[in-house]
Design an enzyme around this catalytic site. Structure first.
Site: not given
Lengths: 380, 343
Positions: B79, B148
């Protein structure tokens, strides 16, 4: 993959014993040392037949090296007299890495990005030196109108993308510049400078992976000045041969001499041409040394390196080395060099005074440039 | 108008903008051949990558790059590198869309988002702009547990230099994503995974965009203002129905743009109803709803007949067990309880 093993300069005995200690066997240590050691300290080079550039260009490079040095000394002066604040990092001792490389790119076309030791890059790329000094002094005449400062010099007309303060963080941006060039099918090369300390940052490895995976036209130049701030190379890198970090990422990689401008001119031209023609990434480890501290606030270098080591490096300071080359090749006489030196010192002084006349930014400027199209909420 | 899901509306916005502007491309993890974890990018790879090869891994011969799918780029799972590379490309005028597999993963890229993308225009004195969109599902889905399920929009709305939007309907999603892609500033575009399958009428006009900084009245009412964004707008609408049974006519304000924030629409609603409850999925303490509540309390003090109420997510990491997870996410009964509490 080739490397240039003979160019790493000697650094004193202590380092070698430490490296021996780190390696599992004496054989391994000797093999490592053969990559990085060099017993003779070269001061003068023999006369060369094949010059890396025309005499006129070689003289202009001499001028640039001196100009950067005097400019940087003025930066230190600005810091000492309170005209510059914050963090300030000068390029003294590392000048060939910008003068050599950036004179071999297509200025204004190829992308250049670096970390916070960024004054030299702006100067060689042709950015207005008065604006650069004004930016360092936090004045409205700076490229970023005083909002960036010493660590954040940018000049988009010159395709100079700064100027970044987070160690390693900008390497991903550099990868993005190269990606943009490839996306648009342009023949631009990106030069992404970073320090030896940044070579340990996670995002740098991520960027290497993507640049290798996608074969982006980028050259990472690790300015290995042997210290990540105050932590020595062999104390911060599991393998101090940083150029080898290109290997796992399908990237050509070399260790090169960053002291000797003549060498830098030669290998940078070869590498830039190859990168451009074949759209492929490079990882270059350029061995260099900063004559000063990490930043202007680093006032006790003996915490991490010896006086003897510094003295040894001063003997082969890059400008002295280049002067010997110019002299032995009869490109410039010593008296001509002194004249140029005086002229560049003069120029740096004039720039300093000019920049000092630039006004401080207007208070309303605090709200501009946060967004392209709106003003943030005002007030405390 | 065409009736479609939120997921399809997000995709349609990207297709329209990629067709319109060659500078727009999308990169992210598993967005190409795999079609995206939530299938938002389904079909994009086929549409923009006529040949079944990735241009990027081919040898560097220009003729091979021609017409090949350089506009839908599958990335490694990195990321910070993805956002950094996209930001670098955006600095040259390209318009990357980065899909985060979930906004929770954007936490890895915080340095690139906050310390780089958000600061560039300012640090360069306006020399460089960053037309970058970072979009993806944010908030709880279905038993994805603690790592998450983050709602990140409040974190990003704290940062000057970013724009942050959280649309609640398919039409808003399309119009605001188009606005985000055309915006010259870095935009965080958060899509609650619970909204993806929700259907609604979506404008067919390829040029219609919904500008940021304008809240929407999702339902008019006169007795109390329920102020929400993203999926909590639906929760507030459901609560408004329950309140109607009690004879309370609630107004629902869909904030939809957190930064810039349209305080005027919020204040006008409160000035009309004299009561406000802010509803948000993020952890209650320090979430963006707290910012809205503070502003109402400060700027509409004389208009209020009751203290400003707040309904937020429980201040715990998101648990796995469905029964516990549901306990954490605000629902219409929680809104009802808060309305009754403030009186």
């Amino acid at each position: 993959m080739t490397s240039s093993p003979e160019v790493f300069p000697a650094r004193g005995r202590r380092r070698y014993t430490r490296l021996h200690w780190r390696c599992r066997s004496k054989g391994a240590a000797d093999a490592a040392l053969s990559q990085i050691s060099r017993s003779d300290i070269r001061v003068a080079k023999p006369a060369q037949k094949n010059l890396p550039a025309s005499p006129a260009e070689l003289i202009s490079y001499y001028r640039e090296m001196l100009f950067i040095r005097h400019f940087e000394e003025k930066c230190n002066l600005a810091y000492r007299t309170g005209k510059a604040g914050g963090y300030l990092h000068v390029y003294i001792g590392m000048e060939p890495l910008v003068v050599g490389w950036l004179n071999n790119i297509r200025k204004g076309h190829d992308y250049v990005i670096t970390a916070y030791r960024d004054h030299g890059h702006a100067l060689v790329l042709g950015s207005d030196p008065v604006a650069t000094m004004a930016e360092i002094m936090g004045r409205s005449g700076g490229q970023s109108r005083g909002k960036g400062g010493s660590m954040h010099i940018y000049d988009i007309d010159k395709q100079f993308y700064g100027g970044w303060g987070i160690v390693g963080g900008h390497t991903a941006l550099g990868g993005g510049l190269a990606m943009a060039a490839k996306y648009r099918k342009e023949d631009r090369v990106t030069l992404c400078y970073l320090g030896d300390g940044a070579a340990n940052a996670g995002v740098f490895f991520e960027t290497l992976n993507m640049c290798g995976l996608w074969q982006l036209p980028i050259i990472f130049i690790i300015e290995n000045n042997l210290y990540a701030m105050g932590t020595a190379l062999e104390r911060h890198a599991a393998d101090p041969q940083l150029y080898k970090r290109g290997f796992p990422f399908n990237m050509k990689h070399e260790r090169v001499d960053g002291h000797d401008l003549v060498e830098v001119l030669n290998h940078s031209k070869r590498i830039i041409d190859d990168c451009r023609e074949n759209s492929q990434p490079y990882l270059i480890e350029a061995m260099t040394y900063r004559n000063m501290g990490h930043g202007a606030a680093d006032n006790d270098r003996q915490l991490y390196r010896t006086k003897e080591e510094e003295d040894e490096y001063m003997k082969r300071d890059c400008i002295r080395l280049y002067e010997a080359f110019l002299d032995s090749n009869s490109i410039l006489s010593r008296s001509e060099m002194e004249k140029i030196d005086a002229e560049e010192l003069d120029r740096a002084e004039t720039i300093y005074e000019e920049a000092d006349k630039s006004p401080f930014p207007d208070p309303e400027q605090v709200y501009t440039d946060v967004y392209t199209d709106m003003t943030p909420e005002m007030g405390h | 108008m065409t009736n479609m899901t939120y997921r399809d509306a997000v995709r349609l916005a990207m297709i329209e903008e990629m067709d319109r502007d060659q500078n727009v491309f999308i990169m992210g993890e598993d967005i190409g051949k795999y079609k995206g974890t939530f299938r938002v990018t389904d079909g994009l790879f086929e549409r923009y990558c006529q040949e079944p090869r990735d241009w990027l891994v081919e040898p560097p011969h220009p003729e091979i790059l021609d017409g090949v799918g350089r506009r839908v780029i599958d990335t490694p799972i990195t990321e910070p590198g993805i956002v950094g590379m996209a930001t670098g490309a955006a600095m040259t005028g390209l318009r990357p869309i980065v899909e985060m597999m979930t906004m929770s993963f954007s936490i890895l890229a915080l340095d690139q988002i906050i310390n780089h993308a958000a600061k560039i225009h300012y640090m360069t004195g306006g020399q460089i702009s960053v037309p970058l969109v970072i979009r993806g599902p944010g908030g709880a889905a279905n038993q994805l547990s603690a790592q998450h399920s983050h709602s990140m929009e409040g974190w990003y709305a704290h940062v000057p230099g970013l724009k942050v939007v959280a649309p609640a309907t398919p039409n808003c999603a399309k119009g605001m994503l188009k606005a985000a892609i055309r915006d010259d500033n870095p935009v965080i575009f958060t899509e609650n995974p619970g909204l993806y399958s929700m259907k609604g009428d979506v404008s067919d006009d390829v040029d219609e965009i919904i500008p940021f900084g304008k809240a929407r009245i999702a339902k008019e009412g006169k007795d109390i203002s329920l102020i929400a964004y993203s999926r909590m707008v639906n929760v507030s609408l459901a609560a408004a129905e329950l309140l109607a049974a009690d004879g309370i006519d609630a107004e629902v304000v869909d904030v939809r743009s957190l930064l810039p924030l349209d305080t005027e629409t919020i204040y006008n609603s409160v000035r009309k109803t004299h009561r406000a409850v802010v509803v948000y999925e993020d952890w209650k303490s320090g979430g963006f709803g707290a910012e809205i509540a503070a502003r109402i309390a400060q700027d509409c003090f004389d208009d209020l007949d009751a203290p400003v109420g707040r309904v937020g997510g429980l201040n715990v990491p998101m648990p796995y067990a469905r029964v516990l997870e549901l306990q954490c996410i605000p629902n219409e009964q929680d809104v009802l309880a808060e309305v009754r509490k403030i009186g």
